[in-house]
Design a protein around this motif. Structure first.
Motif, short mmCIF file in Angstrom:
data_model
loop_
_atom_site.label_atom_id
_atom_site.label_comp_id
_atom_site.label_asym_id
_atom_site.label_seq_id
_atom_site.Cartn_x
_atom_site.Cartn_y
_atom_site.Cartn_z
N ALA A 4 34.22 42.40 42.70
CA ALA A 4 35.46 42.56 41.93
C ALA A 4 35.35 44.10 41.11
O ALA A 4 36.18 44.82 41.10
CB ALA A 4 35.46 41.63 40.56
N LEU A 5 34.18 44.29 40.60
CA LEU A 5 33.92 45.67 40.10
C LEU A 5 34.22 46.74 41.02
O LEU A 5 34.74 48.02 40.68
CB LEU A 5 32.54 45.77 39.46
N TYR A 6 33.66 46.48 42.48
CA TYR A 6 33.67 47.71 43.35
C TYR A 6 35.23 47.76 43.64
O TYR A 6 35.76 49.05 43.78
CB TYR A 6 33.09 47.04 44.55
N GLN A 7 36.07 46.77 43.90
CA GLN A 7 37.38 46.93 43.88
C GLN A 7 38.13 47.42 42.86
O GLN A 7 39.06 48.43 43.24
CB GLN A 7 38.26 45.40 44.07
N TRP A 8 37.80 47.27 41.77
CA TRP A 8 38.54 47.90 40.56
C TRP A 8 38.12 49.38 40.22
O TRP A 8 39.21 50.14 40.21
CB TRP A 8 37.85 47.08 39.36
N GLN A 9 36.93 49.76 40.98
CA GLN A 9 36.70 51.06 40.64
C GLN A 9 37.19 51.99 41.88
O GLN A 9 37.57 53.28 41.73
CB GLN A 9 35.14 51.45 40.40
N TYR A 10 36.98 51.66 42.98
CA TYR A 10 36.95 52.24 44.35
C TYR A 10 37.98 51.97 45.12
O TYR A 10 38.51 52.76 46.21
CB TYR A 10 35.92 51.98 45.20
N LEU A 11 39.23 50.94 45.11
CA LEU A 11 40.05 50.79 45.82
C LEU A 11 41.34 51.11 45.22
O LEU A 11 41.98 50.27 44.31
CB LEU A 11 40.00 49.32 46.36
N GLU A 12 41.84 52.08 45.12
CA GLU A 12 43.00 52.68 44.62
C GLU A 12 44.11 52.08 44.75
O GLU A 12 45.18 51.70 43.69
CB GLU A 12 43.28 54.15 44.74
N ARG A 13 44.30 51.74 45.67
CA ARG A 13 45.50 50.65 46.18
C ARG A 13 45.67 49.32 45.90
O ARG A 13 46.73 48.52 45.91
CB ARG A 13 45.85 50.76 47.75
N VAL A 14 44.60 48.66 45.17
CA VAL A 14 44.36 47.29 44.85
C VAL A 14 44.61 47.45 43.29
O VAL A 14 43.75 47.82 42.74
CB VAL A 14 43.00 46.91 45.17
N PRO A 15 45.75 46.71 42.66
CA PRO A 15 45.88 46.75 41.33
C PRO A 15 44.78 45.83 40.59
O PRO A 15 44.14 44.96 41.22
CB PRO A 15 47.25 45.96 41.36
N LYS A 16 44.38 46.12 39.33
CA LYS A 16 43.62 45.43 38.62
C LYS A 16 43.79 43.92 38.46
O LYS A 16 42.91 43.03 38.63
CB LYS A 16 43.33 46.08 37.21
N ARG A 17 45.21 43.73 38.13
CA ARG A 17 45.45 42.41 38.15
C ARG A 17 45.24 41.41 39.21
O ARG A 17 44.65 40.44 39.40
CB ARG A 17 46.99 42.27 37.82
N ALA A 18 45.49 42.06 40.48
CA ALA A 18 45.31 41.46 41.85
C ALA A 18 43.88 40.96 41.69
O ALA A 18 43.44 39.88 42.28
CB ALA A 18 45.79 42.00 42.98
N VAL A 19 42.87 41.93 41.66
CA VAL A 19 41.53 42.08 41.67
C VAL A 19 41.07 40.62 40.66
O VAL A 19 40.21 39.85 41.20
CB VAL A 19 40.93 43.27 41.17
N PHE A 20 41.50 40.66 39.49
CA PHE A 20 41.16 39.74 38.57
C PHE A 20 41.68 38.27 39.05
O PHE A 20 40.73 37.27 39.03
CB PHE A 20 41.89 39.90 37.18
N ASP A 21 43.01 38.14 39.41
CA ASP A 21 43.35 37.09 39.71
C ASP A 21 42.71 36.31 41.05
O ASP A 21 42.15 34.98 41.03
CB ASP A 21 44.87 37.23 40.09
N GLU A 22 42.47 37.05 41.88
CA GLU A 22 41.70 36.62 43.48
C GLU A 22 40.22 36.47 43.05
O GLU A 22 39.77 35.21 43.43
CB GLU A 22 41.64 37.73 44.27
#
Length: 450
Positions: free
Chosen positions: A87-105
């Protein structure tokens, strides 16, 4: 923690892969297995691959950033910690993935793979990080620790590289090794030309760039290389650009008998064999200590259409006296077992698994192999020594020790088709990950003069 055939969520599969890597699996093999076992779209395959490699590459950074929010880490199940890292990796490094989507998933995966208590814990940690903010490694006072956490590289490796290469070169290498590795292939020149391969691959939908490193190399994007008809027909093989150089640098004639002393899985063996012809008596004798890896060499030779001139043998090169007489080979390749530090972009877990003592112990093995094969090359023949590491202990130091012990050999300048590093003052060739965006590699050659 289990996944089923029905679990096609790439984020959940990433947790599965990362747990297996933590338990000793190779990241690339584990990813290939999961992709083969699950019917994923190209987009989901890309996301799975990105998360797995990204989390491994940034493991020390992520651990530092999670630490303030995990009060009792010893009580957190391993897979839950890995899930938080994804989750932390996606949040910081994947610009096209919204934070909300990371949290929900992430919260849904925690619920599905665990229980209500785990779901609440994961939700609480994520929301606390969101409120407080992610710790910045740039605020770390100690320079060595700051570099280690920023680039997620153990301190021993940073100290060693800085001592050998200087601060500026070390930081340049560190800044490159967490970038995605290129997908590179080598064209089988016995079955076609590089120009023809470029034309066909482009027609198949690949973006193709010619390698600046190796004569027969291409860099591909857009699709996995093994989906190409050229790969399936044995007209090309997957190989890093730097790994093509040892065989490329060997000036072979069709009638030569060549020893590949540490051959598995056979990428360099088939490259050598392409330069030889059966009619002229050319042959590559390929050794590996493990019988199952000898089968890999044979498989690769058959797929690439050169099995008629490859003899694969299960033998420890250090025991070559048992089977081959002196002066038996015109040229010898020793692509020695090594720490693999040059491969950290392609196999990111290597950096956490090795210690300086591993490199020092491997240097003894490397030198023992060179000593064993030294009498097996004919006078005027050449031994090519290569590794996929960037540490002097296994490279420059091994070369110096071998030449000091064997006055019958002279160092020879390594030449490549693209004339890499023409201004270097050394006979050996060192390729670092930041030089050409390829793997780190070392190549040296010794000519037997008497």
């Amino acid at each position: 923690m289990t996944t089923t055939k029905q679990d096609q969520n790439p984020r959940s599969l990433a947790v599965t892969a990362l747990m297996k890597v933590q338990n000793g699996a190779y990241s690339n093999l584990q990813l290939n297995q999961l992709i083969d076992d699950n019917d994923l779209s190209p987009r989901d395959t890309g996301l799975l691959t990105t998360i797995v490699y990204g989390v491994i590459q940034h493991r020390l950074t992520l651990a530092y950033q999670l630490k303030p929010f995990i009060k009792k880490p010893q009580k957190v199940t391993d897979w839950v910690m890995v899930l938080l890292e994804t989750a932390l990796y996606q949040w910081q490094y994947l610009e096209r993935v919204p934070k909300r989507a990371v949290f929900d998933e992430t919260i849904q995966i925690a619920k599905k793979r665990g229980h209500e208590g785990i779901r609440r814990f994961v939700t609480g940690v994520l929301h606390q990080i969101d409120r407080v903010g992610i710790p910045d490694p740039a605020t770390i006072d100690d320079p060595l620790t700051r570099l280690s956490v920023t680039y997620s590289v153990p301190t021993w490796l940073i100290e060693t590289l800085t001592d050998q290469l200087g601060q500026a070169k070390t930081v340049s290498i560190l800044s490159h090794i967490n970038q995605p590795a290129n997908q590179s292939v080598r064209v089988n020149l016995e079955r076609g030309t590089v120009d023809a391969a470029v034309e066909q691959l482009t027609a198949e939908g690949y973006d193709v760039t010619r390698s600046q490193v190796a004569k027969a190399g291409l860099v591909l994007s857009g699709r996995p290389a093994n989906q190409s008809a050229l790969f399936k027909d044995g007209a090309m093989t997957i190989q890093d650009e730097s790994a093509m150089l040892p065989a490329e640098s060997m000036a072979l004639t069709p009638s030569m008998r060549v020893l590949d002393a540490c051959a598995a899985p056979g990428g360099k063996t088939v490259q050598l064999a392409e330069k030889l012809t059966v009619a002229d008596g050319g042959e590559v004798v390929a050794l590996d200590i493990h019988e199952n890896k000898v089968k890999l060499i044979k498989h690769n030779a058959k797929r690439m259409g050169v099995n008629d001139r490859v003899t694969a043998v299960a033998l420890d090169a250090r025991k070559i006296d048992d089977q081959y007489p002196d002066d038996a080979f015109d040229q010898i390749l020793v692509d020695a077992p090594c720490s693999g530090i040059g491969l950290v972009r392609r196999k990111p877990e290597i950096r956490y698994e090795k210690q300086l003592s591993d490199s020092q112990n491997l240097a003894k093995v490397q030198l023992s192999i060179l000593n064993a094969v030294a009498t097996k090359v004919a006078i005027d023949g050449i031994i090519t020594y290569s590794t996929c590491t960037i540490l002097n202990q296994e490279n420059r130091d091994v070369v110096a020790a071998f030449l000091a012990a064997h006055p019958e050999f002279e160092s020879q300048r390594v030449a490549t088709a693209n004339d890499l590093k023409p201004d270097r003052t050394t006979d050996y060739l060192e390729i670092y990950p930041d030089d050409y965006d390829s793997d780190g590699f070392f190549i040296s050659q010794f000519k037997r003069v008497r």
